[in-house]
Design a protein around this motif. Structure first.
Motif, mmCIF file in Angstrom:
data_model
loop_
_atom_site.group_PDB
_atom_site.id
_atom_site.type_symbol
_atom_site.label_atom_id
_atom_site.label_comp_id
_atom_site.label_asym_id
_atom_site.label_seq_id
_atom_site.Cartn_x
_atom_site.Cartn_y
_atom_site.Cartn_z
ATOM 1 N N THR A 141 0.887 -1.535 0.045
ATOM 2 C CA THR A 141 0.380 -0.124 -0.383
ATOM 3 C C THR A 141 1.255 1.230 0.251
ATOM 4 O O THR A 141 2.202 1.046 0.538
ATOM 5 N N LEU A 143 0.466 4.105 2.045
ATOM 6 C CA LEU A 143 -0.373 4.825 3.029
ATOM 7 C C LEU A 143 1.479 5.363 4.179
ATOM 8 O O LEU A 143 2.633 4.539 3.516
ATOM 9 N N ARG A 151 -4.239 7.284 10.534
ATOM 10 C CA ARG A 151 -2.976 6.051 10.276
ATOM 11 C C ARG A 151 -1.325 6.337 10.804
ATOM 12 O O ARG A 151 -0.584 6.116 10.544
ATOM 13 N N ASN A 169 4.144 -1.172 3.996
ATOM 14 C CA ASN A 169 4.120 0.229 3.853
ATOM 15 C C ASN A 169 4.954 0.863 3.568
ATOM 16 O O ASN A 169 5.411 1.430 4.188
ATOM 17 N N LEU A 172 5.463 4.455 4.298
ATOM 18 C CA LEU A 172 5.448 4.979 5.355
ATOM 19 C C LEU A 172 5.998 6.710 5.753
ATOM 20 O O LEU A 172 5.998 7.432 6.595
ATOM 21 N N HIS A 234 -8.402 0.139 5.974
ATOM 22 C CA HIS A 234 -7.061 0.084 6.194
ATOM 23 C C HIS A 234 -7.539 -0.113 8.195
ATOM 24 O O HIS A 234 -6.613 0.888 8.599
#
Length: 248
Positions: A141, A143, A151, A169, A172, A234
């Motif tokens: 992902t 994210l 998040r 991620n 991130l 998510h």
């Protein structure tokens, strides 16, 4: 599931400070055939598409075509496929479920309540995602912690309880500035709505431009409070829910 959770934690300890290229190269190799990148064609996903295809031109990339995406999203979808010589797998809502949704709450019922909006997201996004991830071990992902208060506690590698697999991620810890610097450096195609004040882009009716200085997710579901601004893709179980499950 506990075994997968333990493995995810070990991976997170191993890759917590690694660069995205290193993370993706490892997972695309180890989990070949059971790993996929989910893209919504936002800036972060375009960066990941560039990296993934440079490592493995045949890596699986899919998108959730909700039926209500902006035309600009379809245009960058086409440009991305043409540039990398790939086909991105489309997942669409199940016809009967979508027709039932529209009969029950109308075409724009999601504006009326959080419950109705989440039901719309479930039919148009979550159910198709469940189909996309069936048989997969790893989900990639885009994210970033900076994107939303929901998040802030995400990990580079984590166990996704909802879908029962490892979620990575790689971006991130990246800032918005770093994402855009990478896009410019590598001349990656991006959604033109970003140039019109849309930092986060989803379905057309649920996305709008934001003013300078506003939170980057404030243009998504702007009629809701920040802690509710997730479509369900998510979500994590709250601590109380985990404790209840433990004592059942």
């Amino acid at each position: 599931m506990r075994e997968i959770s333990i493995r995810a934690e070990a991976y997170n300890n191993q890759f917590n400070t690694s660069e995205p290229e290193e993370i993706l190269r490892y997972f695309l190799n180890i989990y070949e055939g059971t790993i996929a990148l989910a893209t919504s064609f936002g800036a972060e996903d375009q960066v990941l598409t560039h990296i993934c295809t440079s490592i493995d031109p045949e890596c699986e990339i899919f998108t959730l075509d909700t039926g209500r995406l902006p035309e600009e999203t379809y245009r960058v979808w086409e440009r991305t496929e043409r540039l990398y010589g790939i086909r991105i797998r489309p997942l669409v809502p199940e016809q009967d479920a979508l027709e039932r949704l529209l009969r029950e709450q109308g075409i724009n019922g999601f504006y009326e309540s959080i419950e109705k909006r989440k039901r719309c997201c479930e039919v148009r996004k979550i159910d198709p995602l469940r189909r996309a991830l069936a048989g997969k071990d790893v989900w990639i992902t885009g994210l970033r912690r900076e994107q939303s208060v929901t998040r802030s506690d995400a990990k580079v590698v984590e166990y996704d309880e909802q879908f029962g697999l490892i979620k990575i991620n790689p971006l991130l810890g990246w800032s918005t500035q770093r994402v855009w610097a990478y896009i410019r450096e590598h001349e990656i195609p991006y959604n033109e709505l970003h140039d019109r004040g849309y930092p986060s882009i989803g379905c057309a009716p649920c996305t709008r431009a934001v003013a300078a200085g506003e939170d980057i997710r404030s243009g998504r579901w702007w009629w809701e409070s920040p802690e509710h601004k997730e479509c369900g893709l998510h979500l994590k179980k709250r601590k109380e829910e985990k404790e209840e499950a433990t004592h059942e």
